[in-house]
Design an enzyme around this catalytic site. Structure first.
Site, short mmCIF file in Angstrom:
data_model
loop_
_atom_site.label_atom_id
_atom_site.label_comp_id
_atom_site.label_asym_id
_atom_site.label_seq_id
_atom_site.Cartn_x
_atom_site.Cartn_y
_atom_site.Cartn_z
N THR A 31 0.82 -1.21 0.00
CA THR A 31 0.00 0.00 0.00
C THR A 31 0.85 1.26 0.00
O THR A 31 0.44 2.29 -0.53
CB THR A 31 -0.93 -0.02 1.23
OG1 THR A 31 -1.80 -1.14 1.10
CG2 THR A 31 -1.77 1.23 1.33
N TYR A 44 -7.79 0.78 -3.88
CA TYR A 44 -6.55 1.21 -4.54
C TYR A 44 -5.85 -0.01 -5.09
O TYR A 44 -6.19 -1.14 -4.75
CB TYR A 44 -5.63 1.94 -3.54
CG TYR A 44 -5.23 1.05 -2.40
CD1 TYR A 44 -6.04 0.91 -1.28
CD2 TYR A 44 -4.06 0.30 -2.46
CE1 TYR A 44 -5.69 0.05 -0.25
CE2 TYR A 44 -3.70 -0.55 -1.42
CZ TYR A 44 -4.53 -0.67 -0.33
OH TYR A 44 -4.19 -1.52 0.68
N THR A 110 1.71 -4.23 4.37
CA THR A 110 1.60 -4.46 5.81
C THR A 110 1.00 -5.83 6.14
O THR A 110 1.16 -6.32 7.25
CB THR A 110 0.74 -3.37 6.48
OG1 THR A 110 -0.57 -3.39 5.90
CG2 THR A 110 1.36 -2.01 6.34
N ASP A 111 0.33 -6.45 5.16
CA ASP A 111 -0.37 -7.71 5.48
C ASP A 111 0.58 -8.83 5.92
O ASP A 111 0.23 -9.63 6.79
CB ASP A 111 -1.19 -8.19 4.26
CG ASP A 111 -2.43 -7.33 4.04
OD1 ASP A 111 -2.73 -6.49 4.90
OD2 ASP A 111 -3.08 -7.50 2.99
N LYS A 183 0.08 -7.60 13.04
CA LYS A 183 -0.93 -6.63 12.59
C LYS A 183 -2.22 -6.89 13.36
O LYS A 183 -2.70 -8.03 13.42
CB LYS A 183 -1.15 -6.81 11.08
CG LYS A 183 -2.03 -5.74 10.47
CD LYS A 183 -2.06 -5.86 8.93
CE LYS A 183 -2.85 -4.70 8.34
NZ LYS A 183 -2.84 -4.69 6.87
N GLU A 304 -2.20 -28.10 28.22
CA GLU A 304 -3.59 -28.52 27.99
C GLU A 304 -3.67 -29.71 27.05
O GLU A 304 -4.70 -30.36 26.96
CB GLU A 304 -4.43 -27.35 27.48
CG GLU A 304 -4.60 -26.29 28.55
CD GLU A 304 -5.76 -25.36 28.29
OE1 GLU A 304 -6.73 -25.76 27.63
OE2 GLU A 304 -5.68 -24.21 28.76
C1 SIN Z 1 -0.94 -2.97 2.90
O1 SIN Z 1 0.15 -2.79 2.40
O2 SIN Z 1 -1.29 -2.28 3.86
C2 SIN Z 1 -1.93 -3.99 2.43
C3 SIN Z 1 -1.60 -4.65 1.16
C4 SIN Z 1 -0.31 -5.41 1.21
O3 SIN Z 1 0.01 -6.00 2.25
O4 SIN Z 1 0.38 -5.45 0.20
#
Ligand code: SIN
Length: 347
Positions: A31, A44, A110-111, A183, A304
């Site tokens: 992103t 996007y 970020t994923d 995340k 457990e």
């Molecule tokens: C992001 O970058 O926030 C989401 C999409 C990705 O991980 O490429």
């Protein structure tokens, strides 16, 4: 660079003279390089803006360090794969081994940045900093978060005090150890957390403060290497739920998984039926690791579930996606179940 007010991005050479740190940017997409139709559109396309434009969009960036940019990939991070991880690791190791950079910044979606970050945390041989950053809003947003994230990431990568801390994820003014970060929100700008160990530090407009050192083995001390590796063993993640049937376990094994991570309930629990199938898989030589679908807390051995009898490994503090990374590296080294359990305690 511990305190506010010190010069950013400097390094002291052998002769005592001060020069700019050299930071190499490896861009992979995400992103942070995303483009939308307008500044307020939620939809996007990830990974469209090239690395030069990312650098040029950040005023003052070139005052932090001597920068070089390189486009490694242009993907949404859901398409990061083992091949790309191995290529990235090889590139980072080569840049450091050739003394071509004092620090490296990787721009990333970020994923899955936590997975790439942890992989590099374990396989980069140098003590020099590897810093991963990204953005929750695309580059074309009315108020993008990428530029300041990139500014802070370059400041960390240029900082001699970042040495020895492994791979660091920098987003929204926070520094996270790549081992601990995850995340936590699909949409919020403040999405990354480090449950348990907490933040590694903070970055405020390039002023860096560190709170602690990483707690587990990493970098050259990890014992892992990607030298000679062309692929990683298949490890699947299975998500547990009430009344989980055994079928998916059998499908994983039939499709060639050499390891299975269970995102278990609570302290890594699975249904009796699924536990039976997983135990059969372990008996057949598949390494089964119990992690948890819960965001924080440990999964304890023999607490457990009777891991000794069932033939399982307990993930201790690693979430399922981090467990997968570590298990792939363990299996690539040919470790047996007991050695894998030790690795989960130490890494
Ligand atoms: C992001 O970058 O926030 C989401 C999409 C990705 O991980 O490429």
């Amino acid at each position: 660079m511990a305190g506010a007010g010190t010069a950013l991005g400097s390094r002291v050479g052998g002769s005592g003279d001060t020069t700019m740190s050299r930071v190499h940017l490896l861009a992979t997409g995400g992103t942070i390089a995303g483009r939308a139709g307008s500044g307020v559109e939620p939809g996007y396309r990830a990974g469209e803006v090239a690395v030069e434009s990312l650098i040029d969009a950040v005023p003052g960036l070139r005052a932090l360090a001597t920068l070089r940019g390189e486009q490694v990939a242009q993907v949404g991070s859901q398409d990061m794969d083992d091949g790309l991880w191995l290529r990235l690791a090889a590139r980072v190791n080569a840049l450091f081994a050739g003394d071509e950079a004092d620090g490296i910044v990787i721009t990333h979606g970020t994923d899955t940045v936590e997975e790439t970050g942890y992989f590099l945390h374990l396989v980069v041989r140098s003590a020099r900093p590897v810093v991963l950053t990204g953005a929750m809003r695309p580059a074309t947003s009315l108020s993008p978060d990428g530029p300041l994230n990139l500014y802070n990431a370059v400041a960390v990568a240029a900082d001699p005090e970042a040495h020895g801390r492994g791979a660091i994820v920098v987003l929204n003014d926070d520094l996270h150890c790549a081992r601990d970060v995850t995340k936590s929100s699909t949409t919020d700008v403040q999405t990354f957390i480090s449950p348990g160990p907490g933040l590694l530090g903070t970055a405020r407009y390039g002023r860096i403060r560190y709170f602690r050192q990483p707690t587990h083995r990493h970098s050259a001390a990890s014992g892992f290497s990607v030298d000679g590796l062309e692929r990683l063993p298949r490890v699947d993640i299975l998500y547990a739920h009430a009344h989980m049937p055994p079928d998916l376990v059998r499908a994983s094994v039939a499709n060639g998984a050499r390891g299975i991570i269970v995102a278990g309930m609570g302290n890594g629990n699975v249904s009796t039926e699924a536990a039976g199938a997983l135990s059969e898989a372990a008996e057949a030589g598949v390494v089964v690791v119990r992690s948890t679908r819960v965001v924080s807390g440990d999964v304890g051995r023999n607490i457990e579930m009777d891991d000794d009898t069932l033939g399982f490994v307990a993930a201790d503090q690693l979430n399922p996606q981090k467990s997968r990374v570590l298990l792939q590296l363990c299996l690539a080294r040919g470790m047996d179940r007991l050695a894998v359990q030790e690795a989960f305690y130490r890494h």
